[in-house]
Design a protein around this motif. Structure first.
Motif, PDB file in Angstrom:
ATOM      1  N   TYR A 155      15.541  21.815   8.563  1.00 50.79           N
ATOM      2  CA  TYR A 155      15.506  23.280   8.717  1.00 50.79           C
ATOM      3  C   TYR A 155      16.884  23.792   9.135  1.00 50.79           C
ATOM      4  N   TYR A 156      17.538  23.051  10.019  1.00 56.09           N
ATOM      5  CA  TYR A 156      18.892  23.387  10.462  1.00 56.09           C
ATOM      6  C   TYR A 156      19.854  23.338   9.270  1.00 56.09           C
ATOM      7  N   THR A 157      19.711  22.306   8.450  1.00 55.04           N
ATOM      8  CA  THR A 157      20.546  22.184   7.249  1.00 55.04           C
ATOM      9  C   THR A 157      20.265  23.322   6.279  1.00 55.04           C
ATOM     10  N   PHE A 158      18.998  23.685   6.137  1.00 56.10           N
ATOM     11  CA  PHE A 158      18.610  24.770   5.237  1.00 56.10           C
ATOM     12  C   PHE A 158      19.281  26.085   5.632  1.00 56.10           C
ATOM     13  N   ILE A 159      19.342  26.369   6.932  1.00 58.71           N
ATOM     14  CA  ILE A 159      20.001  27.596   7.391  1.00 58.71           C
ATOM     15  C   ILE A 159      21.473  27.578   6.981  1.00 58.71           C
ATOM     16  N   GLY A 160      22.107  26.413   7.141  1.00 54.79           N
ATOM     17  CA  GLY A 160      23.505  26.291   6.750  1.00 54.79           C
ATOM     18  C   GLY A 160      23.707  26.515   5.259  1.00 54.79           C
ATOM     19  N   ILE A 161      22.821  25.950   4.447  1.00 54.46           N
ATOM     20  CA  ILE A 161      22.913  26.137   2.992  1.00 54.46           C
ATOM     21  C   ILE A 161      22.727  27.606   2.637  1.00 54.46           C
ATOM     22  N   ALA A 162      21.756  28.269   3.288  1.00 57.15           N
ATOM     23  CA  ALA A 162      21.516  29.694   3.031  1.00 57.15           C
ATOM     24  C   ALA A 162      22.739  30.522   3.378  1.00 57.15           C
ATOM     25  N   GLN A 163      23.417  30.177   4.470  1.00 50.71           N
ATOM     26  CA  GLN A 163      24.612  30.911   4.865  1.00 50.71           C
ATOM     27  C   GLN A 163      25.740  30.722   3.852  1.00 50.71           C
ATOM     28  N   VAL A 164      25.943  29.504   3.410  1.00 51.92           N
ATOM     29  CA  VAL A 164      27.013  29.236   2.443  1.00 51.92           C
ATOM     30  C   VAL A 164      26.701  29.899   1.099  1.00 51.92           C
ATOM     31  N   VAL A 165      25.456  29.830   0.671  1.00 49.41           N
ATOM     32  CA  VAL A 165      25.061  30.471  -0.591  1.00 49.41           C
ATOM     33  C   VAL A 165      25.301  31.976  -0.516  1.00 49.41           C
ATOM     34  N   ALA A 166      24.886  32.600   0.582  1.00 47.07           N
ATOM     35  CA  ALA A 166      25.102  34.038   0.756  1.00 47.07           C
ATOM     36  C   ALA A 166      26.585  34.366   0.729  1.00 47.07           C
ATOM     37  N   ALA A 167      27.396  33.529   1.371  1.00 44.07           N
ATOM     38  CA  ALA A 167      28.839  33.756   1.413  1.00 44.07           C
ATOM     39  C   ALA A 167      29.464  33.661   0.026  1.00 44.07           C
ATOM     40  N   VAL A 168      29.098  32.631  -0.726  1.00 43.04           N
ATOM     41  CA  VAL A 168      29.652  32.455  -2.078  1.00 43.04           C
ATOM     42  C   VAL A 168      29.241  33.609  -2.983  1.00 43.04           C
ATOM     43  N   LEU A 169      27.998  34.037  -2.880  1.00 40.09           N
ATOM     44  CA  LEU A 169      27.524  35.158  -3.685  1.00 40.09           C
ATOM     45  C   LEU A 169      28.280  36.442  -3.361  1.00 40.09           C
ATOM     46  N   LEU A 170      28.668  36.609  -2.108  1.00 39.84           N
ATOM     47  CA  LEU A 170      29.449  37.793  -1.726  1.00 39.84           C
ATOM     48  C   LEU A 170      30.826  37.790  -2.372  1.00 39.84           C
ATOM     49  N   LEU A 171      31.373  36.614  -2.588  1.00 37.01           N
ATOM     50  CA  LEU A 171      32.721  36.518  -3.141  1.00 37.01           C
ATOM     51  C   LEU A 171      32.768  36.722  -4.650  1.00 37.01           C
ATOM     52  N   ILE A 172      31.637  36.594  -5.314  1.00 37.12           N
ATOM     53  CA  ILE A 172      31.578  36.768  -6.766  1.00 37.12           C
ATOM     54  C   ILE A 172      31.169  38.208  -7.074  1.00 37.12           C
ATOM     55  N   PRO A 173      32.007  38.977  -7.772  1.00 38.04           N
ATOM     56  CA  PRO A 173      31.706  40.394  -8.016  1.00 38.04           C
ATOM     57  C   PRO A 173      30.324  40.654  -8.601  1.00 38.04           C
ATOM     58  N   ARG A 174      29.869  39.832  -9.526  1.00 39.30           N
ATOM     59  CA  ARG A 174      28.586  40.066 -10.182  1.00 39.30           C
ATOM     60  C   ARG A 174      27.389  39.801  -9.266  1.00 39.30           C
ATOM     61  N   THR A 175      27.597  39.053  -8.204  1.00 41.29           N
ATOM     62  CA  THR A 175      26.465  38.659  -7.349  1.00 41.29           C
ATOM     63  C   THR A 175      26.569  39.213  -5.928  1.00 41.29           C
ATOM     64  N   VAL A 176      27.452  40.201  -5.730  1.00 42.61           N
ATOM     65  CA  VAL A 176      27.639  40.765  -4.391  1.00 42.61           C
ATOM     66  C   VAL A 176      26.334  41.309  -3.822  1.00 42.61           C
TER      67      VAL A 176
END
Length: 238
Positions: free
Chosen positions: A71-92
């Motif tokens: 569950y702790y790892t899942f939170i980390g993955i969710a944070q990184v996924v959200a961050a990467v999506l923010l950096l891509i214009p089409r997925t902001v």
């Protein structure tokens, strides 16, 4: 009364201004950077804020969270996924939607345990996230409870931006930052702080110095819950 039509006209004005656009990029980059760092710590299996004592209110929470395994790892993955999506214009927009409930949870947690490590940054990150959600209103509006849509469509990037500096908006931004910092510094009479020494410093030359020192010992030495220590501190002042 502000109607939807009035708001959308104002929204088009904002979308055509270079300064608002640059601020949206700033928000995306800063928010993404923060979650990539925090997320990778969790993915790598390290306890976040590892230098924080386990008997500190926030330290106890982070220790318990760290021990939840995947569950702790899942939170980390969710944070990184959200961050990467923010950096891509089409997925902001998708990134901002995923990011929002996570950062609101962090903000509420920070205030609940009075954790100064994110007492200032968390609410500012919530506001930055809200700005991105409003900035992407043209896409988000299709999931809002609006009975009838206008013909706004998806707003395209203008060929030439308006370069007029929005002084009122950025004055508001500065005042909000200053107000958040001031609240973190003076909003509460007693803060756990990160260490026993830092906790005691806030009560130097204070009228309730003795009660304050007992509060710090209650948190950092006895490891009692924050509410218990606060109640004893408040009772000592009566």
């Amino acid at each position: 009364m502000i109607t939807l039509s009035t708001f959308e006209q104002f929204y088009l004005t904002i979308k055509g201004n270079r300064w608002y656009w640059l601020f949206s990029i700033f928000c995306r980059v800063v928010l993404a950077f923060a979650f990539i760092i925090a997320g990778m710590v969790k993915i790598l299996g390290e306890r976040f804020a590892s230098g924080l004592s386990e008997i500190h209110p926030m330290g106890a929470y982070l220790t318990a969270l760290h021990q939840t395994g995947y569950y702790y790892t899942f939170i980390g993955i969710a944070q990184v996924v959200a961050a990467v999506l923010l950096l891509i214009p089409r997925t902001v927009t998708m990134g901002a939607l995923i990011y929002f409930p996570i950062i609101v949870n962090i903000w509420l947690l920070s205030f609940a345990v009075r954790f100064e490590g994110s007492f200032v940054t968390a609410p500012l990150m919530v506001l930055a996230n809200l700005y991105l959600l409003v900035w992407n209103y043209d896409r988000l509006r299709y999931i809002l409870p609006i009975s009838k849509f206008s013909d706004l469509g998806i707003v395209q990037k203008p060929e030439k931006y308006n370069t007029k500096f929005p002084l009122l908006f950025f004055t508001g931004v500065v005042l909000i930052v200053m107000g958040t910092i001031a609240f973190a510094r003076f909003g509460y009479e007693a803060m756990p702080r990160i260490s026993l020494a830092d906790c005691k410093k806030q009560f130097e030359n204070a009228q309730n110095g003795a009660a304050g020192l007992e509060f710090c010992e209650c948190i950092h030495t006895a490891g009692q819950p924050l509410d218990t220590c606060l109640k004893a501190f408040e009772d000592s002042g009566n």
